[in-house]
Design an enzyme around this catalytic site. Sequence first.
Site, PDB file in Angstrom:
ATOM      1  N   ASP A  33      27.987  17.558  14.316  1.00 56.70           N
ATOM      2  CA  ASP A  33      27.117  16.440  14.670  1.00 56.70           C
ATOM      3  C   ASP A  33      25.724  16.671  14.079  1.00 56.70           C
ATOM      4  O   ASP A  33      25.051  17.634  14.430  1.00 56.70           O
ATOM      5  CB  ASP A  33      27.034  16.340  16.198  1.00 56.70           C
ATOM      6  CG  ASP A  33      26.554  14.989  16.682  1.00 56.70           C
ATOM      7  OD1 ASP A  33      25.832  14.314  15.939  1.00 56.70           O
ATOM      8  OD2 ASP A  33      26.902  14.607  17.811  1.00 56.70           O
ATOM      9  N   ASP A  34      25.305  15.805  13.165  1.00 59.47           N
ATOM     10  CA  ASP A  34      23.985  15.896  12.516  1.00 59.47           C
ATOM     11  C   ASP A  34      23.871  17.100  11.589  1.00 59.47           C
ATOM     12  O   ASP A  34      22.770  17.621  11.364  1.00 59.47           O
ATOM     13  CB  ASP A  34      22.850  15.948  13.547  1.00 59.47           C
ATOM     14  CG  ASP A  34      22.638  14.619  14.273  1.00 59.47           C
ATOM     15  OD1 ASP A  34      23.446  13.694  14.088  1.00 59.47           O
ATOM     16  OD2 ASP A  34      21.655  14.515  15.020  1.00 59.47           O
ATOM     17  N   CYS A  71      26.620   8.566  14.498  1.00 58.77           N
ATOM     18  CA  CYS A  71      27.659   9.265  15.257  1.00 58.77           C
ATOM     19  C   CYS A  71      28.802   8.370  15.723  1.00 58.77           C
ATOM     20  O   CYS A  71      29.972   8.612  15.410  1.00 58.77           O
ATOM     21  CB  CYS A  71      27.035  10.003  16.430  1.00 58.77           C
ATOM     22  SG  CYS A  71      25.754   9.101  17.296  1.00 58.77           S
ATOM     23  N   ARG A  75      32.913   8.177  14.408  1.00 60.00           N
ATOM     24  CA  ARG A  75      34.042   8.576  15.250  1.00 60.00           C
ATOM     25  C   ARG A  75      35.069   7.457  15.366  1.00 60.00           C
ATOM     26  O   ARG A  75      36.281   7.709  15.383  1.00 60.00           O
ATOM     27  CB  ARG A  75      33.512   9.013  16.621  1.00 60.00           C
ATOM     28  CG  ARG A  75      32.722  10.297  16.525  1.00 60.00           C
ATOM     29  CD  ARG A  75      31.725  10.514  17.662  1.00 60.00           C
ATOM     30  NE  ARG A  75      30.628  11.328  17.172  1.00 60.00           N
ATOM     31  CZ  ARG A  75      30.667  12.658  17.063  1.00 60.00           C
ATOM     32  NH1 ARG A  75      31.734  13.316  17.467  1.00 60.00           N
ATOM     33  NH2 ARG A  75      29.652  13.327  16.569  1.00 60.00           N
ATOM     34  N   LYS A 126      32.502  16.089  22.017  1.00 57.64           N
ATOM     35  CA  LYS A 126      31.892  14.769  22.064  1.00 57.64           C
ATOM     36  C   LYS A 126      32.965  13.689  21.911  1.00 57.64           C
ATOM     37  O   LYS A 126      33.871  13.810  21.092  1.00 57.64           O
ATOM     38  CB  LYS A 126      30.850  14.651  20.939  1.00 57.64           C
ATOM     39  CG  LYS A 126      29.984  13.399  21.022  1.00 57.64           C
ATOM     40  CD  LYS A 126      28.826  13.503  20.042  1.00 57.64           C
ATOM     41  CE  LYS A 126      27.914  12.291  20.122  1.00 57.64           C
ATOM     42  NZ  LYS A 126      26.720  12.440  19.266  1.00 57.64           N
ATOM     43  N   HIS A 128      32.239   9.629  22.491  1.00 61.59           N
ATOM     44  CA  HIS A 128      31.467   8.566  21.863  1.00 61.59           C
ATOM     45  C   HIS A 128      32.354   7.497  21.235  1.00 61.59           C
ATOM     46  O   HIS A 128      32.007   6.878  20.220  1.00 61.59           O
ATOM     47  CB  HIS A 128      30.501   9.140  20.822  1.00 61.59           C
ATOM     48  CG  HIS A 128      29.116   8.587  20.974  1.00 61.59           C
ATOM     49  ND1 HIS A 128      28.022   9.085  20.295  1.00 61.59           N
ATOM     50  CD2 HIS A 128      28.636   7.568  21.714  1.00 61.59           C
ATOM     51  CE1 HIS A 128      26.941   8.417  20.615  1.00 61.59           C
ATOM     52  NE2 HIS A 128      27.285   7.480  21.469  1.00 61.59           N
ATOM     53  N   HIS A 208      23.257  18.805  16.730  1.00 55.04           N
ATOM     54  CA  HIS A 208      22.483  17.655  17.237  1.00 55.04           C
ATOM     55  C   HIS A 208      21.356  18.144  18.154  1.00 55.04           C
ATOM     56  O   HIS A 208      21.480  19.163  18.822  1.00 55.04           O
ATOM     57  CB  HIS A 208      23.439  16.745  18.015  1.00 55.04           C
ATOM     58  CG  HIS A 208      22.890  15.398  18.368  1.00 55.04           C
ATOM     59  ND1 HIS A 208      21.947  15.216  19.356  1.00 55.04           N
ATOM     60  CD2 HIS A 208      23.184  14.164  17.891  1.00 55.04           C
ATOM     61  CE1 HIS A 208      21.677  13.916  19.471  1.00 55.04           C
ATOM     62  NE2 HIS A 208      22.409  13.257  18.587  1.00 55.04           N
ATOM     63  N   ASP A 333      29.433  14.009  11.089  1.00 56.82           N
ATOM     64  CA  ASP A 333      29.453  12.581  11.389  1.00 56.82           C
ATOM     65  C   ASP A 333      28.367  11.791  10.673  1.00 56.82           C
ATOM     66  O   ASP A 333      28.453  10.568  10.544  1.00 56.82           O
ATOM     67  CB  ASP A 333      29.374  12.337  12.896  1.00 56.82           C
ATOM     68  CG  ASP A 333      28.076  12.851  13.528  1.00 56.82           C
ATOM     69  OD1 ASP A 333      27.291  13.541  12.855  1.00 56.82           O
ATOM     70  OD2 ASP A 333      27.852  12.547  14.722  1.00 56.82           O
ATOM     71  N   ASN A 334      27.313  12.458  10.212  1.00 55.09           N
ATOM     72  CA  ASN A 334      26.241  11.826   9.443  1.00 55.09           C
ATOM     73  C   ASN A 334      25.389  12.938   8.850  1.00 55.09           C
ATOM     74  O   ASN A 334      25.663  14.124   9.057  1.00 55.09           O
ATOM     75  CB  ASN A 334      25.380  10.887  10.300  1.00 55.09           C
ATOM     76  CG  ASN A 334      25.017  11.434  11.663  1.00 55.09           C
ATOM     77  OD1 ASN A 334      25.480  10.937  12.689  1.00 55.09           O
ATOM     78  ND2 ASN A 334      24.188  12.473  11.701  1.00 55.09           N
ATOM     79  N   LYS A 378      20.017  10.782   8.334  1.00 55.43           N
ATOM     80  CA  LYS A 378      20.839  10.038   9.294  1.00 55.43           C
ATOM     81  C   LYS A 378      20.221   8.661   9.571  1.00 55.43           C
ATOM     82  O   LYS A 378      19.001   8.529   9.658  1.00 55.43           O
ATOM     83  CB  LYS A 378      20.906  10.861  10.594  1.00 55.43           C
ATOM     84  CG  LYS A 378      21.494  10.161  11.808  1.00 55.43           C
ATOM     85  CD  LYS A 378      21.359  11.062  13.023  1.00 55.43           C
ATOM     86  CE  LYS A 378      21.805  10.384  14.301  1.00 55.43           C
ATOM     87  NZ  LYS A 378      21.651  11.273  15.484  1.00 55.43           N
TER      88      LYS A 378
END
Length: 525
Positions: A33-34, A71, A75, A126, A128, A208, A333-334, A378
């Site tokens: 994540d990130d 994010c 997903r 996560k 989401h 993140h 994710d980004n 992002k």
Amino acid sequence: MLKPLTAAVVLLLGLAPAAVAAPKPNVLLILADDLGYSDLGCYGGEIATPRLDALAQNGVRFTQFYNTARCWPSRAVLLTGFYAQQVHRDRLPTVAGGANGVRQAWARLLPDFLKAAGYRSYHTGKWHVDGKVLAGGFDRSQSMANPGNFFSSRGTAVDDVAQKAPADEKGYYNTIATADHAVACLKDHAANHAGKPFFQYVAFHAPHFPLHALPDDIARYRDRYLDGWDALRNARFAKQKQLGIGTGTLAAVERDLGPPYRYPEAYAKLGPGEAPLPLPWGDLTPEQRRFQATKMAIHAAMVDRMDREIGRILDQLRAMRAYDNTLVVFASDNGASAEIMVRDGGHDPAAAPGSAASYLCLGPGFSGACNTPFRRHKTWVHEGGISTPFIAHWPAGIAARGALRHTPAHFIDFVPTVLELAGVQKPREWAGVRIPAAPGVSLVPAFAADVTIRRDFLWWLHEGNRAVRVGDFKLVAASGKAWELYDMRTDRAEQHDLAGAMPEKARELAEVWQRQTTAFTELAR
């Protein structure tokens, strides 16, 4: 006689005919994540990521793999195979969607389709995604709310049942807890379902914000980044060129571009060490340089720890003799985040940076370095926001070792790839409702050789930031700004806007973007 689908997979992957009798491959999807494009060692970074680097060295790395810049859309794409806007998980100009959007009944998740081939599915970390996890076809889950604190289990649900955080959570750390549950699922599978293949989705929250890491992990990087973000970008780009990944130019720093969202009250809470713009490192005060370098050290510690915990998951695969026949995929994710904010439990300036009482974000200076060699971060759909490392490792099915794959690819391709390898023909309807054609294509041919996967276009839209890629040309615009045109063969850094010199090509791609936006809008209504 081989079934057509199975025979194609055998041929494409270069397997011997005897391999047809082998079990269906397990699939382990690991999502960070990130994470920035260059954060891993095998993508040019200096952070210690030996487990992920080993997967790359014994598998393949994609150099032009894309996510959605955020994010929750990413997903949705990974699990449905549709663009997030098609399934109400991101906005269209005239159709609502986003983090609270609800998918149509036909927009099923991958585990629903894998059940037909006997797969069991596990989720950890996560979520989401809209809806309950088990309702999406998973057999077990430990979902964790987006953490305001990596040192608390608050917001955790096991098999969709909310758990009460214990009064004393000494020793708890989110990244370790994520691996704990993933390993437990694998042990249970080995003990009770050994005859079945599995799909395991491990979604780490790291790295993140808030930047929270274990003290010993931070200590390994405490003074590593005192030379600053400009020096780090140059060092990473030099390594990328040695690895064969950085073949173009290094994007110039946009010194006047700060976070995508403005929270001026956060700067007062964070103190004079914060830097909302990626100014030349020498222009910062000594206090700012120390503060920024410490934040990057914590980011690195979070990535380092994630790699260590991934190692435990891989060790469990080896222990249950599933390692060779498991396709392990790793992505982010980004891009890295330029955001600066303080929320949840707030920030105590007197607390040790990276501890539970602190609340720090990476910010634009080091985020830009993490996204080397690309531009922006992002939420933007310039390359820095949407480019992800993508590692595919499968000893029994991918013969290549340490090879690069240069074909443009996207998260929309994950579902069709897995379905092909699992021998699953996706149904044309669900509960009597027609399932529309999905936009992705299988990446199985690229596992065998560095070939270009044919497709008509790749498309992006997030918070007004928009882009389309057709072949080697990309048209991109920040929200409210004019279109820019780039030739991805020579300029993935997006430094030389060709829109003025090639107006017909720019117009052609703009029409593709608008046509697809209109089509997606019709489907989403």
